[in-house]
Design a protein around this motif. Structure first.
Motif, mmCIF file in Angstrom:
data_model
loop_
_atom_site.group_PDB
_atom_site.id
_atom_site.type_symbol
_atom_site.label_atom_id
_atom_site.label_comp_id
_atom_site.label_asym_id
_atom_site.label_seq_id
_atom_site.Cartn_x
_atom_site.Cartn_y
_atom_site.Cartn_z
ATOM 1 N N TRP A 1 18.585 5.973 -10.327
ATOM 2 C CA TRP A 1 17.464 5.072 -10.065
ATOM 3 C C TRP A 1 17.949 3.915 -9.200
ATOM 4 C CZ3 TRP A 1 12.286 5.067 -11.544
ATOM 5 C CH2 TRP A 1 11.897 6.061 -12.446
ATOM 6 N N ARG A 2 17.055 3.399 -8.354
ATOM 7 C CA ARG A 2 17.344 2.203 -7.583
ATOM 8 C C ARG A 2 16.347 1.114 -7.952
ATOM 9 N NH1 ARG A 2 15.718 5.175 -2.858
ATOM 10 N NH2 ARG A 2 14.711 6.236 -4.585
ATOM 11 N N VAL A 3 16.790 -0.119 -7.877
ATOM 12 C CA VAL A 3 15.944 -1.268 -8.194
ATOM 13 C C VAL A 3 15.630 -2.000 -6.893
ATOM 14 C CG1 VAL A 3 15.742 -3.426 -9.467
ATOM 15 C CG2 VAL A 3 16.989 -1.502 -10.468
ATOM 16 N N GLN A 4 14.349 -2.208 -6.633
ATOM 17 C CA GLN A 4 13.921 -2.963 -5.459
ATOM 18 C C GLN A 4 13.201 -4.221 -5.925
ATOM 19 O OE1 GLN A 4 12.490 -1.207 -1.655
ATOM 20 N NE2 GLN A 4 10.479 -1.970 -2.270
ATOM 21 N N THR A 5 13.581 -5.364 -5.370
ATOM 22 C CA THR A 5 12.880 -6.613 -5.633
ATOM 23 C C THR A 5 12.213 -7.065 -4.335
ATOM 24 O OG1 THR A 5 14.866 -7.942 -5.173
ATOM 25 C CG2 THR A 5 14.456 -7.304 -7.471
ATOM 26 N N ASN A 6 11.103 -7.776 -4.483
ATOM 27 C CA ASN A 6 10.376 -8.225 -3.298
ATOM 28 C C ASN A 6 9.587 -9.485 -3.642
ATOM 29 O OD1 ASN A 6 9.483 -8.203 -0.653
ATOM 30 N ND2 ASN A 6 8.730 -6.104 -0.724
ATOM 31 N N VAL A 7 9.348 -10.298 -2.630
ATOM 32 C CA VAL A 7 8.601 -11.540 -2.789
ATOM 33 C C VAL A 7 7.651 -11.690 -1.610
ATOM 34 C CG1 VAL A 7 8.747 -14.064 -2.839
ATOM 35 C CG2 VAL A 7 10.444 -12.696 -4.074
ATOM 36 N N TYR A 8 6.375 -11.943 -1.906
ATOM 37 C CA TYR A 8 5.381 -12.269 -0.885
ATOM 38 C C TYR A 8 4.725 -13.590 -1.262
ATOM 39 C CZ TYR A 8 5.488 -7.262 0.338
ATOM 40 O OH TYR A 8 5.866 -6.002 0.710
ATOM 41 N N GLY A 9 4.408 -14.374 -0.243
ATOM 42 C CA GLY A 9 3.649 -15.593 -0.465
ATOM 43 C C GLY A 9 2.554 -15.722 0.571
ATOM 44 N N ASN A 10 1.350 -16.048 0.102
ATOM 45 C CA ASN A 10 0.236 -16.320 1.003
ATOM 46 C C ASN A 10 -0.059 -15.153 1.940
ATOM 47 O OD1 ASN A 10 -1.788 -18.186 1.703
ATOM 48 N ND2 ASN A 10 -0.657 -18.835 3.520
ATOM 49 N N GLY A 11 0.075 -13.933 1.418
ATOM 50 C CA GLY A 11 -0.237 -12.745 2.217
ATOM 51 C C GLY A 11 0.800 -12.399 3.263
ATOM 52 N N SER A 12 2.050 -12.820 3.060
ATOM 53 C CA SER A 12 3.100 -12.618 4.069
ATOM 54 C C SER A 12 3.663 -11.199 4.027
ATOM 55 C CB SER A 12 4.229 -13.629 3.866
ATOM 56 O OG SER A 12 4.793 -13.503 2.567
ATOM 57 N N THR A 13 2.788 -10.200 3.948
ATOM 58 C CA THR A 13 3.247 -8.816 3.836
ATOM 59 C C THR A 13 3.837 -8.295 5.140
ATOM 60 O OG1 THR A 13 0.989 -8.097 4.310
ATOM 61 C CG2 THR A 13 1.629 -8.264 2.001
ATOM 62 N N ILE B 1 6.203 -9.725 6.635
ATOM 63 C CA ILE B 1 7.632 -10.021 6.532
ATOM 64 C C ILE B 1 8.128 -9.438 5.215
ATOM 65 C CG2 ILE B 1 9.411 -11.803 6.463
ATOM 66 C CD1 ILE B 1 7.546 -13.636 7.969
ATOM 67 N N GLY B 2 8.764 -8.262 5.292
ATOM 68 C CA GLY B 2 9.271 -7.661 4.065
ATOM 69 C C GLY B 2 10.493 -8.408 3.574
ATOM 70 N N ARG B 3 10.464 -8.839 2.338
ATOM 71 C CA ARG B 3 11.614 -9.541 1.757
ATOM 72 C C ARG B 3 12.273 -8.666 0.684
ATOM 73 N NH1 ARG B 3 8.225 -13.811 3.334
ATOM 74 N NH2 ARG B 3 9.394 -15.414 4.475
ATOM 75 N N GLU B 4 12.415 -7.390 0.996
ATOM 76 C CA GLU B 4 12.965 -6.459 0.031
ATOM 77 C C GLU B 4 14.482 -6.605 -0.105
ATOM 78 O OE1 GLU B 4 11.426 -5.543 2.884
ATOM 79 O OE2 GLU B 4 10.091 -3.835 2.580
ATOM 80 N N GLU B 5 14.942 -6.388 -1.319
ATOM 81 C CA GLU B 5 16.352 -6.108 -1.576
ATOM 82 C C GLU B 5 16.413 -4.909 -2.506
ATOM 83 O OE1 GLU B 5 18.765 -10.259 -0.890
ATOM 84 O OE2 GLU B 5 18.757 -9.374 -2.897
#
Length: 337
Positions: free
Chosen positions: A126-138, A140-144
């Motif tokens: 399994w892999r773990v992905q974290t992500n953060v969006y603010g104010n609809g900023s989809t 700009i992917g902030r994946e790790e």
């Protein structure tokens, strides 16, 4: 209540909430709630099963549907956690998610904080992905993405989100694996509006495993994710009036971390050097210049460059020995941090 006054009220309530919580690396005294006290079924009908103790729940995915649950309240900052055991065996295309979002209220400018667990073919982790969006900023992917030092399908492990006015921290057990610091350069891209907590399991065959190469195989269904030790510890917000409902009992609870201790920061650094397999900050293919909130750390950059020289290097394929490992594959588990 006007927008400016509402924002000021929420900020003051949030600062009060965290000002009285002592910094702690211990998760032993967290206030665990019964499922029905904090959550309600979201979808899936009989694919959601609450245990007799009322504190644990199974989410399953089969040919008919996935399933999920959602918190009763909106929250403005807090500490949110669940102990999760993931499905085993062949899990390609399966995604289990534990996340915060306000997409149902703000369709064009929503906020989101994600834990996503990405399944794999038999023999792959399994892999773990974290992500953060603010104010609809989809856009700009902030994946790790990272691997883990254990098999998350063998036993329960705690996955937690700390969200304050200035930072977001993702924890696995008591180890912080990612910290997102709010900077002026992020503007509205940092989550600032009240959010609801969700947990789901669903079919993401189109992208979850090697970009959709491996899909869900329902011969192995049902896929069951187990949740327990549910923690909703934050400033609850009335969905109509947008007034917080923090009380003294929530504010005075012990065991809730306010940030990252020096020992935990060392563990986080070691974890990232051993297990991180993707970070948007180092992706030279997607971003010629890293997004402004990124803090480039030479050791992380070198580790990822060696792992995937195309994505994290100069974007050109090198001749000679090929790299057979996928971006999401996990290195050997480390015994300690």
């Amino acid at each position: 209540m006007g927008g400016g006054h509402m924002g000021w009220f929420l900020l003051c309530s949030s600062l009060l909430f965290f000002a009285v919580i002592a910094s702690s690396g211990s998760l032993a005294n967290l206030p665990i709630i019964a499922f029905e006290d904090g959550y309600t079924p979201l979808f899936g009908d009989h694919n959601l099963a609450i245990h007799r103790d009322g504190k644990s729940v199974h989410l399953s995915l089969d040919e008919r549907t996935g399933s999920g649950f959602v918190s009763h309240d909106l929250y403005f900052h807090g500490y949110f956690s669940a102990s999760i055991k993931l499905p085993s065996d062949y899990t390609a295309g399966v995604v289990v998610a534990f996340y915060m979002s306000n997409g149902d209220m703000f369709q064009k400018n929503h906020d989101e904080i994600d834990f996503e667990f990405l399944g794999n073919i038999r023999g792959k982790d399994w892999r773990v992905q974290t992500n953060v969006y603010g104010n609809g900023s989809t856009n700009i992917g902030r994946e790790e993405r990272c691997g883990l030092w254990f098999d998350p399908a063998e036993d329960f492990h705690q996955y937690s989100i700390l969200w304050t006015d200035s930072k977001i921290v993702f924890f696995v057990d008591d180890v912080p694996i990612r910290e997102v610091i709010r900077t002026e350069s992020m503007g509205g891209d940092f989550p600032t509006k009240p959010m609801t907590l969700y947990a789901t399991i669903w079919d993401a065959s189109d992208w979850a495993t090697n970009g959709g190469k491996y899909r869900v195989n329902y011969k192995y269904a049902p896929y069951v994710a187990e949740f327990s030790d549910l923690v909703l510890h934050g400033c609850a917000v009335d969905p109509i009036e947008h007034v917080t409902k923090c009380d003294s009992s929530a504010q005075d609870s012990e065991g809730v971390p306010f940030g990252i201790s020096p020992v935990q920061r060392t563990k986080m650094g070691n974890f990232r050097l051993k297990h991180m397999t993707y970070s948007y900050c180092y992706d030279t293919v997607r971003y010629k210049v890293p997004p402004p909130e990124c803090v480039i750390k030479p050791q992380e950059a070198e580790r990822l460059r060696k792992f995937d020289p195309i994505t994290f290097g100069n974007g050109r394929r090198h001749r000679g020995k090929r790299h057979h490992r996928s971006r999401g594959s996990q290195e050997e588990a480390a015994s300690s941090f």
